[in-house]
Design a protein around this motif. Structure first.
Motif, PDB file in Angstrom:
ATOM      1  N   TYR A   1       0.884  -1.266  -0.101  1.00 29.30           N
ATOM      2  CA  TYR A   1       0.079   0.077   0.173  1.00 29.30           C
ATOM      3  C   TYR A   1       0.939   1.145  -0.006  1.00 29.30           C
ATOM      4  O   TYR A   1       0.515   2.270  -0.642  1.00 29.30           O
ATOM      5  N   ALA A   2       1.878   1.184   0.717  1.00 27.07           N
ATOM      6  CA  ALA A   2       2.681   2.311   0.725  1.00 27.07           C
ATOM      7  C   ALA A   2       3.345   2.625  -0.469  1.00 27.07           C
ATOM      8  O   ALA A   2       3.618   3.832  -1.104  1.00 27.07           O
ATOM      9  N   MET A   3       3.554   1.808  -1.383  1.00 22.58           N
ATOM     10  CA  MET A   3       4.341   1.632  -2.603  1.00 22.58           C
ATOM     11  C   MET A   3       3.180   2.308  -3.853  1.00 22.58           C
ATOM     12  O   MET A   3       3.694   3.182  -4.253  1.00 22.58           O
ATOM     13  N   THR A   4       2.096   1.728  -3.532  1.00 21.22           N
ATOM     14  CA  THR A   4       1.125   2.196  -4.494  1.00 21.22           C
ATOM     15  C   THR A   4       0.866   3.919  -4.215  1.00 21.22           C
ATOM     16  O   THR A   4       0.640   4.546  -5.169  1.00 21.22           O
ATOM     17  N   HIS A   5       1.028   4.300  -3.090  1.00 16.43           N
ATOM     18  CA  HIS A   5       0.435   5.699  -2.724  1.00 16.43           C
ATOM     19  C   HIS A   5       1.987   6.641  -3.063  1.00 16.43           C
ATOM     20  O   HIS A   5       1.766   7.700  -3.507  1.00 16.43           O
ATOM     21  N   THR A   6       2.865   5.947  -2.794  1.00 14.68           N
ATOM     22  CA  THR A   6       4.084   6.712  -3.553  1.00 14.68           C
ATOM     23  C   THR A   6       3.814   7.163  -5.014  1.00 14.68           C
ATOM     24  O   THR A   6       4.161   8.418  -5.590  1.00 14.68           O
ATOM     25  N   VAL A   7       3.288   6.150  -5.837  1.00 13.93           N
ATOM     26  CA  VAL A   7       2.954   6.553  -7.193  1.00 13.93           C
ATOM     27  C   VAL A   7       1.853   7.201  -7.392  1.00 13.93           C
ATOM     28  O   VAL A   7       1.829   8.365  -8.062  1.00 13.93           O
ATOM     29  N   PHE A   8       0.752   7.135  -6.563  1.00  9.77           N
ATOM     30  CA  PHE A   8      -0.500   8.135  -6.560  1.00  9.77           C
ATOM     31  C   PHE A   8      -0.107   9.450  -6.378  1.00  9.77           C
ATOM     32  O   PHE A   8      -0.264  10.343  -7.167  1.00  9.77           O
ATOM     33  N   HIS A   9       0.827   9.743  -5.353  1.00  9.23           N
ATOM     34  CA  HIS A   9       1.095  11.079  -4.934  1.00  9.23           C
ATOM     35  C   HIS A   9       1.866  11.647  -5.842  1.00  9.23           C
ATOM     36  O   HIS A   9       1.749  12.936  -6.223  1.00  9.23           O
ATOM     37  N   LEU A  10       2.960  11.046  -6.408  1.00 10.96           N
ATOM     38  CA  LEU A  10       3.866  11.628  -7.383  1.00 10.96           C
ATOM     39  C   LEU A  10       3.271  11.813  -8.757  1.00 10.96           C
ATOM     40  O   LEU A  10       3.708  12.974  -9.314  1.00 10.96           O
ATOM     41  N   SER A  11       2.431  11.097  -8.865  1.00 10.02           N
ATOM     42  CA  SER A  11       1.836  11.281 -10.277  1.00 10.02           C
ATOM     43  C   SER A  11       0.382  12.011 -10.494  1.00 10.02           C
ATOM     44  O   SER A  11      -0.224  11.989 -11.235  1.00 10.02           O
ATOM     45  N   ASP A  12       0.192  12.191  -9.222  1.00  9.60           N
ATOM     46  CA  ASP A  12      -1.404  13.020  -8.675  1.00  9.60           C
ATOM     47  C   ASP A  12      -2.362  12.072  -9.287  1.00  9.60           C
ATOM     48  O   ASP A  12      -3.213  12.464 -10.256  1.00  9.60           O
ATOM     49  N   TRP A  13      -2.301  10.908  -8.994  1.00  8.57           N
ATOM     50  CA  TRP A  13      -3.427   9.845  -9.360  1.00  8.57           C
ATOM     51  C   TRP A  13      -3.597   9.715 -10.820  1.00  8.57           C
ATOM     52  O   TRP A  13      -4.499  10.165 -11.472  1.00  8.57           O
TER      53      TRP A  13
END
Lengths: 240, 315
Positions: free
Chosen positions: B183-195
């Protein structure tokens, strides 16, 4: 007490014999045993058939100390395999025999021929060529197949299986990561052994760390340890 | 196949949004709760996620007439539930180091809602030393830098340095992963790419890494029927500059969804009735709404061959 009560079921004694043989191979690789001989592994247990079965199961892996560490092979060691194939003949001609068994048997014959210096062995089995997963097979089943023929992961061989391994290094790596995440360190170790032969392993897989990890996870399983021992040796040789 | 995928995305996203619409009254916390007694997890988090789903649907535009119809209504409803932003303002005044007010507000700015007093307060708090010394995990801090960017505030952290301290930014061994780390990994991607709004913001090395290992995690967690995490992993794919659109996993994911749009968390069947299912299942359903929406919008740009402007933004 009847005989039936006294004797352990064959499957159990076979498993014990396989584990004992695998543990010997591991010691031969890890330097704790400089006197490894295949022929020493027959005639120790009361059940000779189980000892021969163990050699049938491990096949080429029982010869790996000669093949990879360059130990001299003696006539006695090869003669033992004549007895193995007499007691447990190959079923490769049967239609129902899996491609994994065909390949493992073919490779054992190749290696034995090679070790006796009798020149080239039999041709790569056509049936295996047709039945083995091909280039288009998704990485999951393909990597499981490669794990099942990890006994072939030795240096110096060029077969369709070895060529596929070098073409699909990334899929081997994916398969190893998948196996670990699925709680299957044995399969991860077997794929780690194939990876140890490849020059282009994705660095983030951390192959050295992965092998250490499966070694610790499989510390009670000599067959996992055998795969790790071979892989670590191949990596060491590759680095030097 | 792409046509079939688009219709899967449309169905997953629309039916999840419809479930959220039907459950909207459960997301709004009781208006009589004093600001200092607000429980972030119980009262604020559901509404924040509700607003996330709505704001992404609004941002991605008319991906389907039903979605285009529901999403602004959901956002209006949520904005109203927050006193048109004044509740967030009060909350932030009472709790100066709490980060949720800013994160939730950022989602509304995505859909065009503004609250000048809150922005003034956030700018002031951002000038405090405390803003530079947050006791948060790096992937959570990335949520703040993204929020600040959306609102138009100065970011208070070096994003590249934060990325380097995440599990993902370290190119960690892909097998050294557990549920929480995934989950931490997915959120790194979500926040960096603005979803998925700015795929070009993902560093190229991270894009390569995800291209290699995302298929492994999708395979493993699909087999384990961890649908909430599968939905998030499918969203990670949609945040990449060139998504893979893994059809088999999308089909399995869509099949796991209930007819009423609710998405189960794992293999256990959710209870009947929206009220009983709400607490444990609103989250996977929000994920389904966002994932379905993004599958359609990113799928359309790939299908039509249109140059996806987001590929170059910030990259």
């Amino acid at each position: 007490m009847s005989r039936l009560d006294a004797d352990p079921p064959p499957r159990l004694s076979y498993t014990t014999a396989v584990d004992a043989l695998a543990a010997s191979v591991v010691r031969a690789f890890r330097g704790a045993d400089d006197t490894y001989r295949v022929s020493d592994h027959v005639g120790l247990l009361p059940d000779r058939r189980a000892e021969l079965a163990a050699l049938r199961v491990l096949g080429v892996d029982a010869l790996a100390p000669y093949l990879v560490r360059g130990r001299p092979v003696l006539a006695d060691d090869l003669a033992v395999f004549d007895e193995v194939t007499t007691v447990f003949p190959s079923d490769s001609t049967r239609v129902t025999t899996s491609v994994v068994r065909r390949l493992r048997h073919w490779f054992l014959e190749e290696v034995l021929t090679d070790l006796t210096g009798a020149g080239k062995g039999s041709a790569y089995p056509r049936s295996a060529d047709q039945l083995a997963p091909n280039e288009g097979t998704p990485w999951q089943p393909w990597s499981v197949f490669m794990a099942q023929v990890s006994t072939m992961a030795l240096p110096g061989w060029v077969t369709p299986v070895h060529l596929a391994a070098s073409r699909r290094t990334e899929d081997l790596a994916r398969g190893a990561a998948r196996a670990l995440l699925r709680g299957d360190p044995y399969t991860a170790a077997r794929l780690g052994r194939w990876l140890a032969l490849q020059p282009d392993v994705p660095p983030e897989l951390g192959l050295t760390g992965l092998l250490e990890h499966v070694d610790l996870l499989g510390s009670r399983d000599p067959r996992t340890q055998l795969e790790v021992a071979v892989a670590q040796h191949l990596l060491e040789v590759g680095r030097s | 196949m792409r046509d079939a995928l688009l219709s899967i995305g449309h169905h997953v996203g629309t039916s999840a949004l419809e479930w959220l619409d039907g459950a909207a009254h459960l997301f709004a916390f009781p208006p009589d709760v004093p600001v200092l007694e607000v429980n972030t997890n119980r009262h604020v988090k559901p509404l924040a996620e509700f607003a996330l789903a709505g704001s992404i649907a609004v941002r991605e535009g008319a991906i389907g007439s039903r979605q285009a119809q529901i999403s602004p209504v959901l956002m209006d409803y949520a904005w109203n539930a927050l006193g048109n932003g004044s509740f967030l303002h009060e909350l932030q005044l009472a709790m100066p180091v709490e980060t949720y007010p800013m994160e939730i507000y950022a989602m509304f700015t995505r859909a065009g809602y503004r609250h000048p007093e809150l922005e003034e307060l956030l700018a002031h708090l951002g000038r405090l030393r405390a803003a530079h010394a947050r006791e948060l995990l790096p992937n959570r801090q990335l949520a703040l830098t993204n929020s600040a960017r959306l609102i138009g505030l100065e970011a208070h952290a070096d994003e590249a340095e934060l990325v380097g301290r995440t599990w993902l930014g370290n190119a960690s061994e892909p097998w050294a992963l557990d549920f929480a780390t995934a989950y931490a990994m997915t959120h790194t991607v979500f926040h960096l790419s603005d979803w998925a709004g700015q795929p070009g913001r993902l560093p190229p090395a991270m894009v390569d890494y995800l291209g290699r290992w995302l298929p492994v995690w999708l395979d493993v967690y699909r087999e384990a029927q961890q649908w909430d995490l599968v939905g998030e992993l499918l969203m990670v794919d949609l945040c990449l500059p060139h998504p893979e659109f893994p059809a088999d996993t999308w089909i399995a994911y869509a099949t796991a969804q209930n007819e009423d749009g609710l998405m189960p968390f794992g293999s256990e069947a959710p209870p009947e009735g929206t009220e009983d299912a709400f607490r444990n299942y609103y989250h996977p359903t929000v994920v389904a709404a966002v994932a379905g929406t993004l599958l359609v919008s990113r799928g359309i740009s790939t299908l039509t061959g249109a140059t996806d402007s987001r590929e170059t933004v910030g990259g």
